[in-house]
Structures are given as C-alpha cells and as structure tokens.
Design an enzyme around this catalytic site. Structure first.
Site, short mmCIF file in Angstrom:
data_model
loop_
_atom_site.label_atom_id
_atom_site.label_comp_id
_atom_site.label_asym_id
_atom_site.label_seq_id
_atom_site.Cartn_x
_atom_site.Cartn_y
_atom_site.Cartn_z
CG ASN A 1 -2.19 -0.88 0.94
OD1 ASN A 1 -2.35 -1.86 1.62
ND2 ASN A 1 -3.00 -0.56 -0.04
CG ASP B 1 -13.32 -1.85 -5.64
OD1 ASP B 1 -14.55 -2.00 -5.72
OD2 ASP B 1 -12.72 -1.77 -4.55
#
Ligand code: GKR
Ligand code: MG
Length: 412
Positions: free
Chosen positions: A212, A282
């Site tokens: 991340n 997504d």
C-alpha cells in the site's frame, strides 16, 4: 420498471485484527446495503461503503431516484449526481462514483430479476462459469485489543511461519490456487522473507504482495530485485504516479495498482508514464458494473493487465464482483477478496455464493442470484447502531496498542 423506493441500511460486522500500512482493522467493519424497490415488487440489492458520509449521501439520493426507470442507468446516474450536488456544490466526484456504484448494482439485480436473466448476461454474457479468487493473507494479532477471550480461529500471523500457516488454512478451507500478502507492516526484508517462505511451502503457486505505497522508490526496486522470479506482480509498492513509474523502469516485474489509478481520468497518464502494468478494478470505486466492464476494454486496448481489488465485504459484493469478472473477456489474474475473513457474518441466505477450489461459480439465477436474509440484515444494522461507529480508522486503533504509530508514507 419504475423505481418506487430506495432503502439504505448501514451495517457493522465482526472483523479480525488484520494489520496493514494504515494500522489495524477495528473489531467491526462497516458496509451499507441498498434495496431498490421497483414497481411490481421486485427488489434489487447492492452493497457499498459504510462510512457515514457515503451512507447519508446514498440515503439522500432516494427522492431523485423515485420515478426513474431502473433500466435507464444514465438517468439513474444523473439523479444521483443531482442529489449530491444539491447537498454540496463542491462535492468530490469520487463521492458520486462511490454512492452510485451500489445503486447501479441494485439496478442490474432488479433488471435481471425482471427479465429472468443473470447480471452477467446483462453485462454482455459470462465468458467463464466460475471466477478465480486469491487467498488474501494478512499479518494479524491473535485477538482484538482488550478482549480476554481466546485467540480467534485464525490465530496470530506475525512472521513468515505464521503467514505460511495462515496460507495453509486458507488453502485447506477454500482451495485457493494463488496467494496475496498484505505487506507494508514490518520491515520490507521480513516481508520479502515471508514471500520466500510461501514460495518454498507452495511451489508453483502465483504470489503477489501489496505494501500500500509504504516503501520508497529505492526500497521498492530493491525488493523487486530480490523477489524477481518469485512474485507474479508487485502491487502499489510506492505512492504516486511518478514514483510508480520510476519503480516500473527497474523492477523487472509487473506493477499492479488500486491506489495510483483509481479513475478513468488517471489512465492516460499511467499509460504515458508506464507507471502500472495491471489495473485492479473495483466496481465500488469505478462507478459500478458497466463501467468496470468498460475498464476491461480500455485495459485490453492499451495492453494493460486486469484484475480486481477488494475491501472488507459481504456476499452481495462478492456476487457482483463475480458477475462482472465473469463477463470480462480477459481477466488476467485471480481476483482479490476479503470474504474468507468476513463471510461467516453474511446477510445472504446460504448456498448461492461460496468459494470452492479457489473459485466462485457464477450464479445462474435471475439478477445477482442471491437472496437477502432480512433477519441477519436487521441484526447487523442493530450492531451498527449500537456501535456508534461512523468510519474506519485503522490508524487510531493501532495507536491504542502502539501510541507512537503514525501512518506516514513512505515509511521504509
Ligand atoms: O483490508 O486492510 C485492508 C486492505 O489494505 C484494504 O483496505 C485495501 O484497500 O485490499 C486493499 C488493497 O489491495 O489495497
Ligand atoms: Mg492494493
């Protein structure tokens, strides 16, 4: 075909203490469930983010949505846009995308129920009858802070041996054939050692890791060099397009992202600077199923790989992810899912959607092919209300255990 009502129900459900670059998952994860009531009694289902601003914006969209045709997605999207700008002229366009996404899924579910066809058919047709998912591994504590109770069923995973044990449990229970490690928690060398331990324990299994964006460009390149030949791809090693592009030049393995490219307006620059080689779609973030399908075409056009990102979610989202992935002519890697961590708390009638042999069979019933358990929905809504929680804050929860923790990036 006319929308008569929109019911938005915020829910909370237990979540294990999973560690990530931002901190650690709190004891409850938040989501929202959308029920779109259409004339004739059909109810379309959607699942989305549970943060208070999103739930409020979704709830406020009701008045603009009532009276719209559930098949007219452009009009539905415009209605959501109007309701958001009426509340806040300067609202972030991302908020509109995030609010629209579960409503768009609910429209597809309702359309499928009306026509008697699965959502994948509405998206152009399923080109596969099951969708592969990867086992999503996390460093974790064995229990939440302040709980005197015994360790949870997963136990702790704080070193390579713990990660290998967790992978074994995931593979035994769900049959996963590829693995992803959520990194960005410990020193990158320790996390690279966990990947090497996985490679040794599960030879031939595709592996990825995702810190991340917590590594510097130099660290990212060094870890990529160390794990070249071991990783299938490296996900968001560093923050920002320029950093990703610099890493990509020397990494020697493809870079994937759900952080650097999160909207259509960022694709051109990503292609121009060759910052990423794989986009993790997504539908919750990209504006629903139709847009996600369109993202697939763009990826194909520019030779980008495509797969799917996830966040803590339940089965309506898993069903939607499965339908859209089934309708993508090319999906290059097993999709991410948090479902093994949260699925036992699902609000669906059991049986319609499950992970077996590392894959989910595409439901063939009308719409998403899943049924809501209203009783469970009520229980999780009561949990949400009683918790008083309004947003996710992994950093604050970590600070309760480690007061000097700060989520700064790059950190390593
Ligand atoms: O659940 O802690 C988590 C993940 O870190 C999630 O929040 C990320 O959005 O899974 C995600 C990712 O791939 O970045
Ligand atoms: Mg990621």
């Amino acid at each position: 075909m006319i929308i008569q009502d929109l019911i938005v129900t915020p829910i909370a459900f237990p979540d294990p203490p999973l560690l990530n670059a931002a901190g650690v998952h709190e004891p409850l994860a938040l989501r929202s469930v959308v029920q779109l009531v259409v004339a004739g009694g059909v109810v379309g289902l959607g699942e989305g983010w549970g943060e208070r601003d999103v739930v409020e914006a979704m709830t406020c969209a009701r008045d603009e949505l009532v009276g719209q045709n559930v098949f007219d997605l452009a009009a539905v999207e415009a209605a959501v846009g109007r309701s958001i700008s009426a509340r806040d002229q300067g609202a972030d366009t991302r908020l509109q995308t995030i609010v629209f996404a579960p409503i768009e899924v609910a429209c597809h579910d309702a359309q499928g129920k009306i026509l008697g066809v699965p959502v994948s058919t509405l998206l152009g047709g399923a080109v596969r009858d099951s969708v592969d998912f990867s086992g999503y591994l996390f460093y974790k504590w064995d229990r939440h802070l302040g709980t005197a109770a015994a360790p949870d069923r997963w136990g702790a995973a704080l070193d390579p041996a713990g990660i290998v044990d967790q992978a074994r449990t995931m593979i035994d229970e769900f049959g996963f054939r590829s693995l992803k490690l959520k990194a960005g928690v410990f020193h990158p060398d320790e996390e690279a050692a966990a990947i090497e331990a996985l490679a040794e324990a599960f030879p031939g299994t595709p592996l990825r890791m995702d810190p991340n964006g917590v590594w510097s460009v130099e660290t990212s390149v060094a870890i990529a060099e160390r794990l070249r030949g071991t990783l299938q791809y490296l996900e968001d090693p560093t923050m920002g397009m320029a950093g990703m592009s610099a890493v990509a030049q020397d990494a020697g393995i493809p870079l994937a992202t759900n952080m650097c490219v999160v909207g259509f307006d960022q694709i051109a620059e990503a292609v121009r600077t060759d910052a990423v080689q794989i986009i993790l779609s997504d539908h919750h973030f990209w504006g629903g199923l139709r847009r996600t399908r369109e993202l697939g075409v763009i990826c194909e056009t520019f030779g980008l790989g495509l797969s799917m990102h996830s966040n803590s979610h339940l089965g309506i989202s898993l069903a939607a992810m499965t339908h859209v992935a089934a309708a993508m002519p090319r999906i290059d890697y097993a999709c991410d899912t948090h479902y093994p961590w949260n699925g036992e708390h699902d609000i669906l009638e059991p049986g319609a959607i499950e992970i077996r042999d590392g894959a989910v069979r595409v439901p063939t019933g009308p719409g998403l092919g899943v049924e809501l358990d209203e009783g469970r929905l009520g229980e999780l809504h009561a949990l949400y209300t009683a918790s008083g929680r309004t947003h996710r804050d992994d950093e604050a929860y970590m600070q309760a255990a480690q007061p000097d923790f700060v989520d700064v990036r790059p950190r390593f």
